[in-house]
Enzyme design. Structure first.
Site, PDB file in Angstrom:
ATOM      1  N   LYS A   1      50.858  37.229  47.594  1.00 14.60           N
ATOM      2  CA  LYS A   1      51.297  37.967  46.339  1.00 14.60           C
ATOM      3  C   LYS A   1      49.856  39.032  46.222  1.00 14.60           C
ATOM      4  CE  LYS A   1      50.920  38.766  42.302  1.00 14.60           C
ATOM      5  NZ  LYS A   1      50.636  40.339  41.668  1.00 14.60           N
TER       6      LYS A   1
ATOM      7  N   GLY B   1      40.180  36.590  41.514  1.00 16.20           N
ATOM      8  CA  GLY B   1      40.702  37.417  40.114  1.00 16.20           C
ATOM      9  C   GLY B   1      39.846  36.813  38.946  1.00 16.20           C
ATOM     10  N   SER B   2      40.508  37.082  37.921  1.00 21.16           N
ATOM     11  CA  SER B   2      39.804  36.785  36.581  1.00 21.16           C
ATOM     12  C   SER B   2      39.837  35.130  36.664  1.00 21.16           C
ATOM     13  CB  SER B   2      40.723  37.433  35.707  1.00 21.16           C
ATOM     14  OG  SER B   2      41.984  36.873  35.369  1.00 21.16           O
TER      15      SER B   2
ATOM     16  N   GLY C   1      42.362  32.254  37.137  1.00 21.97           N
ATOM     17  CA  GLY C   1      41.825  31.265  37.792  1.00 21.97           C
ATOM     18  C   GLY C   1      42.060  30.013  37.356  1.00 21.97           C
TER      19      GLY C   1
ATOM     20  N   GLU D   1      37.966  32.262  43.400  1.00 23.99           N
ATOM     21  CA  GLU D   1      36.917  33.380  43.426  1.00 23.99           C
ATOM     22  C   GLU D   1      37.095  34.314  42.353  1.00 23.99           C
ATOM     23  OE1 GLU D   1      34.664  36.223  43.368  1.00 23.99           O
ATOM     24  OE2 GLU D   1      35.676  37.114  45.276  1.00 23.99           O
TER      25      GLU D   1
ATOM     26  N   CYS E   1      33.419  41.831  42.695  1.00 25.81           N
ATOM     27  CA  CYS E   1      32.886  40.720  42.182  1.00 25.81           C
ATOM     28  C   CYS E   1      31.632  40.388  42.262  1.00 25.81           C
ATOM     29  CB  CYS E   1      33.950  39.374  42.850  1.00 25.81           C
ATOM     30  SG  CYS E   1      33.673  39.573  44.591  1.00 25.81           S
TER      31      CYS E   1
ATOM     32  N   GLU F   1      31.222  39.576  32.329  1.00 23.43           N
ATOM     33  CA  GLU F   1      31.566  40.480  33.325  1.00 23.43           C
ATOM     34  C   GLU F   1      32.357  41.654  32.885  1.00 23.43           C
ATOM     35  OE1 GLU F   1      34.415  39.266  36.380  1.00 23.43           O
ATOM     36  OE2 GLU F   1      33.244  39.948  37.885  1.00 23.43           O
TER      37      GLU F   1
HETATM   38  P1  NAD Z   1      43.946  39.138  37.336  1.00 18.66           P
HETATM   39  O1  NAD Z   1      43.111  37.771  37.405  1.00 18.66           O
HETATM   40  O2  NAD Z   1      44.882  39.219  36.098  1.00 18.66           O
HETATM   41  O3  NAD Z   1      44.645  39.424  38.766  1.00 18.66           O
HETATM   42  C1  NAD Z   1      44.235  39.008  39.930  1.00 18.66           C
HETATM   43  C2  NAD Z   1      45.760  38.540  40.636  1.00 18.66           C
HETATM   44  O4  NAD Z   1      46.268  37.348  39.828  1.00 18.66           O
HETATM   45  C3  NAD Z   1      46.728  39.738  40.725  1.00 18.66           C
HETATM   46  O5  NAD Z   1      47.427  39.496  42.043  1.00 18.66           O
HETATM   47  C4  NAD Z   1      47.707  39.286  39.596  1.00 18.66           C
HETATM   48  O6  NAD Z   1      48.962  39.682  39.704  1.00 18.66           O
HETATM   49  C5  NAD Z   1      47.623  37.958  39.766  1.00 18.66           C
HETATM   50  N1  NAD Z   1      47.838  37.218  38.192  1.00 18.66           N
HETATM   51  C6  NAD Z   1      47.698  37.684  36.919  1.00 18.66           C
HETATM   52  N2  NAD Z   1      48.381  36.720  36.273  1.00 18.66           N
HETATM   53  C7  NAD Z   1      48.680  35.613  36.975  1.00 18.66           C
HETATM   54  C8  NAD Z   1      49.348  34.540  36.537  1.00 18.66           C
HETATM   55  N3  NAD Z   1      49.481  34.070  35.271  1.00 18.66           N
HETATM   56  N4  NAD Z   1      49.552  33.479  37.594  1.00 18.66           N
HETATM   57  C9  NAD Z   1      49.426  34.053  38.816  1.00 18.66           C
HETATM   58  N5  NAD Z   1      48.939  35.024  39.090  1.00 18.66           N
HETATM   59  C10 NAD Z   1      48.501  35.973  38.329  1.00 18.66           C
HETATM   60  O7  NAD Z   1      43.090  40.075  36.895  1.00 18.66           O
HETATM   61  P2  NAD Z   1      43.026  41.556  36.324  1.00 18.66           P
HETATM   62  O8  NAD Z   1      43.623  41.473  35.102  1.00 18.66           O
HETATM   63  O9  NAD Z   1      43.556  42.735  37.322  1.00 18.66           O
HETATM   64  O10 NAD Z   1      41.286  42.101  36.143  1.00 18.66           O
HETATM   65  C11 NAD Z   1      40.654  41.419  34.808  1.00 18.66           C
HETATM   66  C12 NAD Z   1      39.551  41.049  35.190  1.00 18.66           C
HETATM   67  O11 NAD Z   1      39.433  39.910  35.932  1.00 18.66           O
HETATM   68  C13 NAD Z   1      38.589  42.266  35.238  1.00 18.66           C
HETATM   69  O12 NAD Z   1      38.058  43.162  34.485  1.00 18.66           O
HETATM   70  C14 NAD Z   1      37.660  41.578  36.127  1.00 18.66           C
HETATM   71  O13 NAD Z   1      36.485  40.972  35.262  1.00 18.66           O
HETATM   72  C15 NAD Z   1      38.011  40.251  36.558  1.00 18.66           C
HETATM   73  N6  NAD Z   1      38.484  40.396  38.295  1.00 18.66           N
HETATM   74  C16 NAD Z   1      37.775  39.981  39.140  1.00 18.66           C
HETATM   75  C17 NAD Z   1      38.047  39.970  40.519  1.00 18.66           C
HETATM   76  C18 NAD Z   1      37.241  39.625  41.282  1.00 18.66           C
HETATM   77  O14 NAD Z   1      37.380  39.899  42.469  1.00 18.66           O
HETATM   78  N7  NAD Z   1      36.554  38.426  41.384  1.00 18.66           N
HETATM   79  C19 NAD Z   1      39.000  40.939  41.023  1.00 18.66           C
HETATM   80  C20 NAD Z   1      39.797  41.460  40.021  1.00 18.66           C
HETATM   81  C21 NAD Z   1      39.599  41.431  38.753  1.00 18.66           C
END
Ligand code: NAD
Length: 489
Positions: free
Chosen positions: A185, A238-239, A243, A260, A294, A391
């Site tokens: 996804k 992701g966030s 996570g 991560e 990240c 962050e």
């Molecule tokens: P996010 O965690 O919301 O999104 C990352 C992934 O998770 C995307 O594919 C998203 O569709 C999915 N996702 C979102 N909500 C979900 C849920 N409830 N269940 C399962 N999957 C879900 O991140 P974001 O909103 O795009 O960014 C927010 C903050 O996260 C950024 O400002 C940053 O600080 C952090 N971030 C970190 C990384 C990293 O590489 N570690 C990458 C992106 C964002």
């Protein structure tokens, strides 16, 4: 959108999911707009999927893993297919890079580098597919004990928007190298290169269901994948907030996960450092990919005796950085991914609890509708200031003074995160002492970042997550151990 993208050989991906080797629309018929961060204009559409699509993808992966053509391949055959995919990515690297820049907004030079790294993931893990061996353990007389390393089965992959193609390679390549069947996804904000690479995989004859891709919103498609009882392992980047939810879902299904989740990584500059070598690296470690990395080195710790001098040089360099349309050679800082991310970063800058030392610019030619943010340097920062602890995920750096080695180590380790760190010093003993004292997953000495670092285990502790990606470590994460004890008498 002005006609800056030459997708001559690569069709713009359609709003379709890849499920069981077929390209199909979302079952609900739902679609979403794709906006380019460069000018805020809609230029493509993707499938807006829900639990029904995810369920179909998980079932297709299960069928591939249990008796399907994918399960029939030897490890060497899997690896060969992956290496062909690597070559196909390189053949289309320029088109993919153009697509990535248009979709994500990253500078074209970064997108070009990303495609090489993405290809390298499939090459590296393709080459490794038939080199993960089991063990024989000496045991009691009359016994033969074998330790087999087996795939989990169906693996779920939820990846972010900051490095869409690279993250696909980083997460999916080790999983399929081990023989798992993957359901990906990708992020709704940028997923077109993942779809394009998925198309290359189907064209190359990857068996149906080996790689499945379901696009859509995190709270719907992502949540459905994380909750699905049919997956055997989940890998998330992701966030930290999401996570945590992924880990809870994994616990409900009694499966493992890797997380991560980003960082607030320190770069420690001692008085004896080679400043001419360090300065460009310090700047790049923050503005690379618009700070949306990240492992961005967003806390620069400088020994007090050189703090003012380094601060002045860093401020001067950041002051010269211009955010601009990223689709031409020479762009170093493009737009951020979305209006939401731009607002988030600008709010951090406006509310920063530290003095502003310098601000870059938004270039005059930057399109009005794009998501541009001028970079910012703050300092001297209290290590406990919010801007120095959280962050930001944008082109923002905090400078923090320290007295001696002990204080540098305490400040560097003094956030909830622990992903990457760097130490800049010519003193060999200090290099080792400080590197060993860092509470994180990767440490650089007199450098920062590894240009993808496909071979190097990578990951964090605490709020940066757990588990390791990249290198052989990822193959171990995407596999499980079975011990077979044979009483042969
Ligand atoms: P996010 O965690 O919301 O999104 C990352 C992934 O998770 C995307 O594919 C998203 O569709 C999915 N996702 C979102 N909500 C979900 C849920 N409830 N269940 C399962 N999957 C879900 O991140 P974001 O909103 O795009 O960014 C927010 C903050 O996260 C950024 O400002 C940053 O600080 C952090 N971030 C970190 C990384 C990293 O590489 N570690 C990458 C992106 C964002």
């Amino acid at each position: 959108m002005k006609d800056v993208v030459n997708l001559s050989k690569l069709a713009l991906p359609e709003p379709l999911n890849l499920i069981g080797g077929e390209w199909v629309p979302a079952r609900s018929g739902g679609e979403m707009d794709v906006v380019s961060p460069i000018d805020g204009e809609v230029f493509a559409r993707i499938a807006d999927s829900d639990a029904a699509d995810v369920d179909a993808a998980v079932q297709a992966a299960r069928a591939a893993f249990e008796g399907g053509a994918w399960s029939e391949l030897t490890a060497a055959e899997r690896g060969r297919l992956m290496i062909r995919l690597s070559e196909r990515i390189l053949e289309h690297a320029e088109d993919l890079a153009q697509l990535e820049t248009r979709d994500n907004g990253k500078p074209i030079a970064q997108a070009r580098a990303d495609m090489k790294v993405t290809a390298r993931y499939f090459e590296y893990y393709g080459g490794a597919a038939d080199k993960v061996h089991g063990e024989v353990i000496p045991f009691q007389k009359g016994y033969n004990v074998e330790v087999h390393r087996e795939p989990h089965g169906v693996t779920g992959h939820i990846i972010p928007w900051n490095y869409p193609a690279q993250m696909f390679g980083r997460s999916v390549a080790p999983a399929i190298a081990m023989g798992n069947a993957a359901v990906l996804k990708p992020a709704e904000d940028a997923c077109l290169t993942a779809l394009a690479i998925g198309r290359m995989a189907t064209d190359l004859g990857f068996p149906p269901g080996a790689i499945n891709i379901v696009t859509g919103r995190g709270a719907r498609a992502g949540q459905a994948l994380a909750d699905h009882p049919g997956i055997d392992f989940i890998s998330f980047t992701g966030s930290p907030e999401v996570g945590q939810m992924i880990q809870q879902a994994a616990a409900r299904n009694f499966i493992g996960c890797t997380l991560e989740l980003g960082g607030k990584s320190p770069q420690i500059v001692f008085e004896d450092a080679d400043l001419d070598a360090a300065l460009p690296v310090l700047v790049n470690a923050v503005i690379q990919n618009g700070g949306q990395t990240c492992s961005a080195g967003t806390r620069v710790l400088v020994q007090r005796g050189i703090f003012d001098a380094v601060g002045a040089r860093l401020a001067e360099r950041f002051g010269e950085v211009e955010a601009e349309a990223s689709d031409h050679d020479g762009a170093t800082l493009g737009p951020l991914i979305s209006a939401k991310q731009k607002k988030r970063v600008e709010t951090y800058i406006a509310e920063a609890d530290a003095p502003l030392m310098a601000r870059g610019r938004i270039g005059e030619g930057a399109p009005d509708g794009g998501f541009y943010v001028a970079p910012a340097v703050f300092g001297p920062c209290d290590p406990k200031a919010r801007i120095a602890q959280e962050e930001v995920f944008g082109p923002v750096v905090c400078m923090i003074p320290f007295e001696d080695e002990a204080e540098a180590i305490a400040i560097a380790n003094g956030t909830e995160y622990g992903l990457v760190a760097a130490v800049w010093t010519r003193d060999g003993g200090r290099q080792q002492r400080v590197a060993k004292a860092m509470r994180c997953g990767q440490v650089f000495i007199n450098g920062y970042g590894a240009g993808g670092g496909v071979e190097l285990p990578f990951g964090g502790i605490r709020k940066s997550g757990h588990g390791r990606e990249k290198g052989f470590a990822a193959l171990l994460e995407f596999s499980t151990i079975k011990t077979i004890v044979n009483n042969h008498g």
